[in-house]
Design an enzyme around this catalytic site. Structure first.
Site, PDB file in Angstrom:
ATOM      1  N   GLU A  68      -2.684   8.443  -3.883  1.00 28.76           N
ATOM      2  CA  GLU A  68      -3.108   7.560  -4.951  1.00 28.76           C
ATOM      3  C   GLU A  68      -4.570   7.832  -5.294  1.00 28.76           C
ATOM      4  O   GLU A  68      -5.386   7.904  -4.379  1.00 28.76           O
ATOM      5  CB  GLU A  68      -2.941   6.090  -4.525  1.00 28.76           C
ATOM      6  CG  GLU A  68      -3.188   5.096  -5.621  1.00 28.76           C
ATOM      7  CD  GLU A  68      -2.944   3.665  -5.174  1.00 28.76           C
ATOM      8  OE1 GLU A  68      -3.898   2.867  -5.287  1.00 28.76           O
ATOM      9  OE2 GLU A  68      -1.828   3.353  -4.718  1.00 28.76           O
ATOM     10  N   ARG A 118       0.859  -1.175   0.000  1.00 21.90           N
ATOM     11  CA  ARG A 118       0.000   0.000   0.000  1.00 21.90           C
ATOM     12  C   ARG A 118       0.897   1.227   0.000  1.00 21.90           C
ATOM     13  O   ARG A 118       1.975   1.226   0.615  1.00 21.90           O
ATOM     14  CB  ARG A 118      -0.929   0.020   1.224  1.00 21.90           C
ATOM     15  CG  ARG A 118      -2.055  -1.007   1.179  1.00 21.90           C
ATOM     16  CD  ARG A 118      -3.090  -0.657   0.120  1.00 21.90           C
ATOM     17  NE  ARG A 118      -4.256  -1.533   0.159  1.00 21.90           N
ATOM     18  CZ  ARG A 118      -4.389  -2.631  -0.575  1.00 21.90           C
ATOM     19  NH1 ARG A 118      -3.400  -3.017  -1.374  1.00 21.90           N
ATOM     20  NH2 ARG A 118      -5.488  -3.355  -0.498  1.00 21.90           N
ATOM     21  N   HIS A 152      -1.372   0.773  -9.660  1.00 24.68           N
ATOM     22  CA  HIS A 152      -2.061  -0.148  -8.752  1.00 24.68           C
ATOM     23  C   HIS A 152      -2.797  -1.242  -9.530  1.00 24.68           C
ATOM     24  O   HIS A 152      -4.017  -1.393  -9.430  1.00 24.68           O
ATOM     25  CB  HIS A 152      -3.026   0.606  -7.842  1.00 24.68           C
ATOM     26  CG  HIS A 152      -3.372  -0.165  -6.598  1.00 24.68           C
ATOM     27  ND1 HIS A 152      -3.803   0.431  -5.445  1.00 24.68           N
ATOM     28  CD2 HIS A 152      -3.350  -1.510  -6.321  1.00 24.68           C
ATOM     29  CE1 HIS A 152      -4.042  -0.494  -4.516  1.00 24.68           C
ATOM     30  NE2 HIS A 152      -3.775  -1.681  -5.031  1.00 24.68           N
TER      31      HIS A 152
END
Length: 320
Positions: A265, A237, A284
């Site tokens: 993000e 993450r 991602h």
């Protein structure tokens, strides 16, 4: 065995007609409603007993119905991480099981991890830019062979990454998790051992969940302990890494990085990470492959079959 004497709702982000093996509604008493994060709920949240969280829609959508789900008994994510759901768990009654998607993302995330390592070491981003500019950028580049790799976060994804490292003739693979343990492949070290392990690693892979303990785990001190020329790979993450501290090291040219996740993000236009030296950014996509949907559907069908039969659910990570 029926879950309830009357019909109980199950919220699915995938239409029930597209999932083979779901319990028969007539026998189970379950009614399948499709909700993938749209503005309108498919039914009364108070009637939902099993909630499968929309995939990759963010925290705001994931937790939006939770406070009204007064009958819910299980919440199922389709991601390995649960950090997008945990902010809403305080709204749930005691005894609700939270399950993650262990078994769904290991192969895809491990594939991308190896892709990022190999692309970064072998200079693939430089070659792509050279092709765009019609330039022949030959030269010698690092190999993965004979490198020492450190995997920080040795759960099922970390183990899958090591599976795929096996043919590449690495000099050493070291493993770190929350607590130490033994495996068939060798010891798993505790997080407390990181200061001694980092200076030995040519490649550091992050595959740890985001928790209070791992937020900004990769800070200025962590990065300073990495050896000169080392590669940091983050498939965990974004907030596991202190972005400002990473930028300092990247700008110095001392280390390089390959990031499938970032903080913030999505990475906004103009952010310095886009053009920092020695960094490869992917958006991602660790779990976003053709392998996701079949595995996600099998997980949902298996879990709901267990739920309808009153059996133990898989992948329970906590109970409220």
């Amino acid at each position: 065995m029926r879950v309830e004497d009357t019909t109980a709702d199950v919220w699915l982000p995938i239409p029930a007609a597209e999932i083979e093996g779901l319990p028969d509604p007539r026998a189970s008493g379950l009614r399948y409603l499709h909700w993938d994060g749209g503005p309108d709920f498919p039914g009364d949240p108070a009637d939902c007993v099993y909630y499968v969280v929309p995939y990759m829609k963010g925290t705001e959508i994931a937790v939006r119905p939770l406070a009204a789900m007064t009958s819910v008994r299980a919440v199922q994510t389709l991601s390995a991480g649960i950090d997008h759901v945990t902010p809403g768990l305080g709204d749930l009654r005691p005894g609700v099981r939270l399950c993650n998607a262990k078994g769904v993302h290991e192969a895809s995330t491990a594939e991308l991890t190896l892709t990022l390592i190999l692309a970064s070491l072998r200079g693939v981003p430089c070659f792509v830019r050279g092709q765009d500019a019609e330039e022949w950028r030959a030269g010698f580049y690092p190999a993965l062979a004979d490198k020492s790799v450190l995997i920080v976060g040795y759960g099922s994804i970390g183990a899958a990454i090591e599976d795929r490292l096996a043919p590449f003739e690495c000099a050493r693979v070291a493993r770190v998790a929350r607590s130490a343990r033994a495996t068939e492949r060798g010891p798993v070290h505790a997080l407390a051992d990181l200061p001694a392990l980092l200076p030995q690693a040519d490649v550091v892979v992050l595959s740890t969940p985001l928790t209070a303990q791992t937020r900004h785990l990769v800070d200025a001190d962590f990065l300073a302990r990495m050896k000169d020329g080392a590669l940091l790979v983050n498939v965990a993450r974004g907030p596991v890494v202190d972005t400002k501290a990473l930028l300092v090291e990247l700008e110095s040219g001392r280390i390089t990085a390959a990031l499938d996740v970032t903080d913030p993000e999505p990475l906004p236009s103009g952010h310095p990470l886009w053009h920092a030296p020695g960094v490869l950014v992917t958006p991602h996509v660790g779990g976003s492959t053709s392998a996701f949907m079949p595995r996600a559907k099998r997980l949902i069908a298996d879990q709901l079959s267990r739920f309808a039969a009153g059996e133990e659910l898989r992948n329970v990570v906590l109970t409220t």
